[in-house]
Design a protein around this motif. Sequence first.
Motif, PDB file in Angstrom:
ATOM      1  N   GLY A  40      40.007  54.148  34.716  1.00 43.49           N
ATOM      2  CA  GLY A  40      40.391  52.934  35.183  1.00 43.49           C
ATOM      3  C   GLY A  40      38.573  52.665  36.407  1.00 43.49           C
ATOM      4  O   GLY A  40      38.030  53.996  36.793  1.00 43.49           O
ATOM      5  N   ASP A  41      38.943  51.996  37.153  1.00 39.69           N
ATOM      6  CA  ASP A  41      37.476  51.779  37.886  1.00 39.69           C
ATOM      7  C   ASP A  41      38.145  51.704  39.496  1.00 39.69           C
ATOM      8  O   ASP A  41      39.163  51.071  39.238  1.00 39.69           O
ATOM      9  N   TRP A  42      37.071  52.056  39.853  1.00 39.76           N
ATOM     10  CA  TRP A  42      37.597  51.661  41.706  1.00 39.76           C
ATOM     11  C   TRP A  42      37.609  51.093  42.363  1.00 39.76           C
ATOM     12  O   TRP A  42      36.742  50.581  41.731  1.00 39.76           O
ATOM     13  N   HIS A  43      38.346  50.138  42.940  1.00 40.62           N
ATOM     14  CA  HIS A  43      37.916  49.127  43.909  1.00 40.62           C
ATOM     15  C   HIS A  43      38.152  49.425  45.689  1.00 40.62           C
ATOM     16  O   HIS A  43      39.159  50.082  46.289  1.00 40.62           O
ATOM     17  N   SER A  87      43.095  29.541  46.023  1.00 35.74           N
ATOM     18  CA  SER A  87      42.196  29.657  44.438  1.00 35.74           C
ATOM     19  C   SER A  87      41.386  29.430  44.690  1.00 35.74           C
ATOM     20  O   SER A  87      41.247  29.766  43.101  1.00 35.74           O
ATOM     21  N   GLY A  88      40.742  28.910  45.120  1.00 31.92           N
ATOM     22  CA  GLY A  88      39.139  28.843  44.933  1.00 31.92           C
ATOM     23  C   GLY A  88      37.612  30.396  45.430  1.00 31.92           C
ATOM     24  O   GLY A  88      37.251  29.723  45.125  1.00 31.92           O
ATOM     25  N   PHE A  89      38.795  30.939  45.575  1.00 32.98           N
ATOM     26  CA  PHE A  89      38.170  32.838  45.970  1.00 32.98           C
ATOM     27  C   PHE A  89      38.332  33.608  44.687  1.00 32.98           C
ATOM     28  O   PHE A  89      37.081  35.062  44.968  1.00 32.98           O
ATOM     29  N   ASN A  90      38.476  33.438  43.558  1.00 30.30           N
ATOM     30  CA  ASN A  90      39.090  34.603  42.754  1.00 30.30           C
ATOM     31  C   ASN A  90      37.614  34.569  41.957  1.00 30.30           C
ATOM     32  O   ASN A  90      37.283  33.098  41.531  1.00 30.30           O
ATOM     33  N   ASN A  91      36.945  34.929  41.256  1.00 35.84           N
ATOM     34  CA  ASN A  91      36.137  36.096  39.791  1.00 35.84           C
ATOM     35  C   ASN A  91      36.425  36.769  39.412  1.00 35.84           C
ATOM     36  O   ASN A  91      37.489  37.597  39.865  1.00 35.84           O
ATOM     37  N   LYS A  92      35.554  37.154  38.463  1.00 34.59           N
ATOM     38  CA  LYS A  92      35.370  38.533  37.847  1.00 34.59           C
ATOM     39  C   LYS A  92      35.283  39.597  38.426  1.00 34.59           C
ATOM     40  O   LYS A  92      35.834  41.517  38.469  1.00 34.59           O
ATOM     41  N   LEU A  95      38.340  39.712  43.806  1.00 26.93           N
ATOM     42  CA  LEU A  95      40.254  39.358  44.192  1.00 26.93           C
ATOM     43  C   LEU A  95      40.802  38.722  45.673  1.00 26.93           C
ATOM     44  O   LEU A  95      40.529  39.878  46.426  1.00 26.93           O
ATOM     45  N   ALA A  96      41.508  37.951  45.658  1.00 24.73           N
ATOM     46  CA  ALA A  96      41.947  37.735  46.765  1.00 24.73           C
ATOM     47  C   ALA A  96      43.379  37.659  46.678  1.00 24.73           C
ATOM     48  O   ALA A  96      44.083  37.008  45.689  1.00 24.73           O
ATOM     49  N   ILE A  97      44.088  37.478  47.507  1.00 25.87           N
ATOM     50  CA  ILE A  97      46.083  37.577  46.907  1.00 25.87           C
ATOM     51  C   ILE A  97      46.387  37.568  47.823  1.00 25.87           C
ATOM     52  O   ILE A  97      46.300  38.116  49.279  1.00 25.87           O
ATOM     53  N   ASN A  98      47.261  36.975  48.268  1.00 24.48           N
ATOM     54  CA  ASN A  98      48.204  35.946  49.204  1.00 24.48           C
ATOM     55  C   ASN A  98      49.376  37.185  49.960  1.00 24.48           C
ATOM     56  O   ASN A  98      50.515  38.216  48.715  1.00 24.48           O
ATOM     57  N   GLY A  99      49.074  37.093  51.070  1.00 26.98           N
ATOM     58  CA  GLY A  99      50.386  38.058  51.466  1.00 26.98           C
ATOM     59  C   GLY A  99      51.339  37.304  53.027  1.00 26.98           C
ATOM     60  O   GLY A  99      50.951  36.631  53.402  1.00 26.98           O
ATOM     61  N   LEU A 100      51.850  38.334  52.993  1.00 26.70           N
ATOM     62  CA  LEU A 100      52.561  37.363  54.916  1.00 26.70           C
ATOM     63  C   LEU A 100      53.159  38.837  55.863  1.00 26.70           C
ATOM     64  O   LEU A 100      53.273  40.602  54.959  1.00 26.70           O
ATOM     65  N   ILE A 218      41.574  51.764  45.768  1.00 27.16           N
ATOM     66  CA  ILE A 218      42.473  52.238  44.831  1.00 27.16           C
ATOM     67  C   ILE A 218      41.842  52.333  42.957  1.00 27.16           C
ATOM     68  O   ILE A 218      40.535  51.347  42.683  1.00 27.16           O
ATOM     69  N   LYS A 219      42.433  52.354  42.188  1.00 29.09           N
ATOM     70  CA  LYS A 219      42.095  52.425  40.292  1.00 29.09           C
ATOM     71  C   LYS A 219      42.889  51.719  40.025  1.00 29.09           C
ATOM     72  O   LYS A 219      44.996  52.516  39.658  1.00 29.09           O
ATOM     73  N   THR A 220      42.363  50.541  39.348  1.00 31.38           N
ATOM     74  CA  THR A 220      43.235  49.962  38.352  1.00 31.38           C
ATOM     75  C   THR A 220      42.400  49.695  37.206  1.00 31.38           C
ATOM     76  O   THR A 220      41.213  50.268  37.022  1.00 31.38           O
ATOM     77  N   LYS A 221      43.059  49.334  35.993  1.00 34.56           N
ATOM     78  CA  LYS A 221      42.183  49.170  35.081  1.00 34.56           C
ATOM     79  C   LYS A 221      41.420  47.769  34.179  1.00 34.56           C
ATOM     80  O   LYS A 221      40.840  48.242  33.695  1.00 34.56           O
ATOM     81  N   GLU A 222      42.373  47.294  35.385  1.00 39.69           N
ATOM     82  CA  GLU A 222      41.347  46.080  35.075  1.00 39.69           C
ATOM     83  C   GLU A 222      41.577  45.072  36.783  1.00 39.69           C
ATOM     84  O   GLU A 222      42.266  45.028  37.354  1.00 39.69           O
ATOM     85  N   LEU A 223      40.712  44.078  37.453  1.00 40.36           N
ATOM     86  CA  LEU A 223      40.702  43.190  38.451  1.00 40.36           C
ATOM     87  C   LEU A 223      41.686  41.647  38.507  1.00 40.36           C
ATOM     88  O   LEU A 223      41.265  41.309  38.413  1.00 40.36           O
ATOM     89  N   THR A 224      42.794  42.598  38.559  1.00 43.38           N
ATOM     90  CA  THR A 224      43.936  41.188  37.809  1.00 43.38           C
ATOM     91  C   THR A 224      44.658  41.650  39.014  1.00 43.38           C
ATOM     92  O   THR A 224      44.700  42.882  39.415  1.00 43.38           O
ATOM     93  N   ALA A 225      45.801  40.880  39.825  1.00 46.80           N
ATOM     94  CA  ALA A 225      46.749  40.736  40.051  1.00 46.80           C
ATOM     95  C   ALA A 225      47.631  41.759  40.653  1.00 46.80           C
ATOM     96  O   ALA A 225      47.855  42.333  40.976  1.00 46.80           O
ATOM     97  N   GLU A 226      48.100  41.737  38.809  1.00 46.54           N
ATOM     98  CA  GLU A 226      49.016  41.919  38.198  1.00 46.54           C
ATOM     99  C   GLU A 226      48.944  43.663  38.093  1.00 46.54           C
ATOM    100  O   GLU A 226      49.201  45.040  38.721  1.00 46.54           O
ATOM    101  N   SER A 227      47.306  44.559  37.798  1.00 46.30           N
ATOM    102  CA  SER A 227      46.193  45.182  37.737  1.00 46.30           C
ATOM    103  C   SER A 227      47.048  45.879  39.091  1.00 46.30           C
ATOM    104  O   SER A 227      47.492  47.535  38.929  1.00 46.30           O
TER     105      SER A 227
END
Length: 347
Positions: A40-43, A87-92, A95-100, A218-227
């Motif tokens: 994977g890739d480091w982010h 919704s308008g901040f994400n691209n390839k 990644l911006a993800i909501n939290g609380l 963080i190491k992920t296989k792809e830059l998605t919220a799920e990964s």
Amino acid sequence: MYNYLNFAVRRLFCFTGLCLISFTLYANAQDIINPFEQAGDWHKAALHVHTSTSVGDVNVAIRIAQYRAKGFDVVFVTDKTKTNDLSGFNNKKFLAINGLELTTTASPCHFLCLNTPRSLKLADNIPGQQLINEVKRSGGEVIIAHPYWNNITLQRLLELQDYIGIEVYNAVCDKSNARGYGNVHWDQLLNQKRYLPAIAVDDTHKDGSILALGWIMIKTKELTAESVMNSLRSGCYYASCGPTIEDFKIENGFVNIKCSPAVQINFFASAHLGRVIRPKDGNSLTEAQWKFSPNCGFVRAEVIDAQGNHAWTNPIVIKATDNQAGIQKKNKTVKNRKRGNNAQQNK
């Protein structure tokens, strides 16, 4: 006959109780993945961030721009009680993800909730465990925020189940009143076989200087919220305030680490076990090794650079095979030496 049955029933209850205790300990011990052994890739990721939606000083757009300028690939916007439209901040590449960040009058803990839907609404007086359960049902996960700052006891931490980590460093709590480190709370959990990873965060509020002081790689296989969420759940990352960790692994009964230049590397294991490594020449270290004992339970490492900044690996749980490999290698070495000595004597 009655006495025998009474004795048997008491034995059964005792055995059942021990099993339940054991289940409670191990059901909450998650399998932590070593990111240095994964593809994977480091982010670079910020997990605890506030904006003017709650207690921050700038709006979402400005805050995200600040983090992007600092080289972050992932930002969780975790305002108190309110989520944001991201919704308008994400691209390839970002990644911006909501939290609380949620609290409840029924618990002294602050709950860092990640990947929460905008529809999530919880009462402010629900029990802490119910809060965790509801967040998980919504598709999110919970990390315990700044345990030292909140004066959280080990008993409180053990009572709660199913959170996926704890803050080992919180920059706001550190800079405001020197209560930002949660390493003791973390080790206490690990000593109880609650094998959890730990994160470093900013917890950015209104002080513009507290930005990019704590993060995870963080190491992920792809830059998605799920990964990203899958890697968070499995501990596939390390935490840092500055140093880079290049490798961390168990091999032949030794734990090995490679890192950016450091003035000290600490190895931690269960109870009092561990080792401090400092450079012999007074300069810096870029690697270290420690032969751990068979009963050490787990091993984690901490890197400290010349500026006093830290980085933390997540723990590796020590299994019998890890120790056996070192023993077998030692025995093989001893046998080879004996063969060599015998050959010389025969000459």
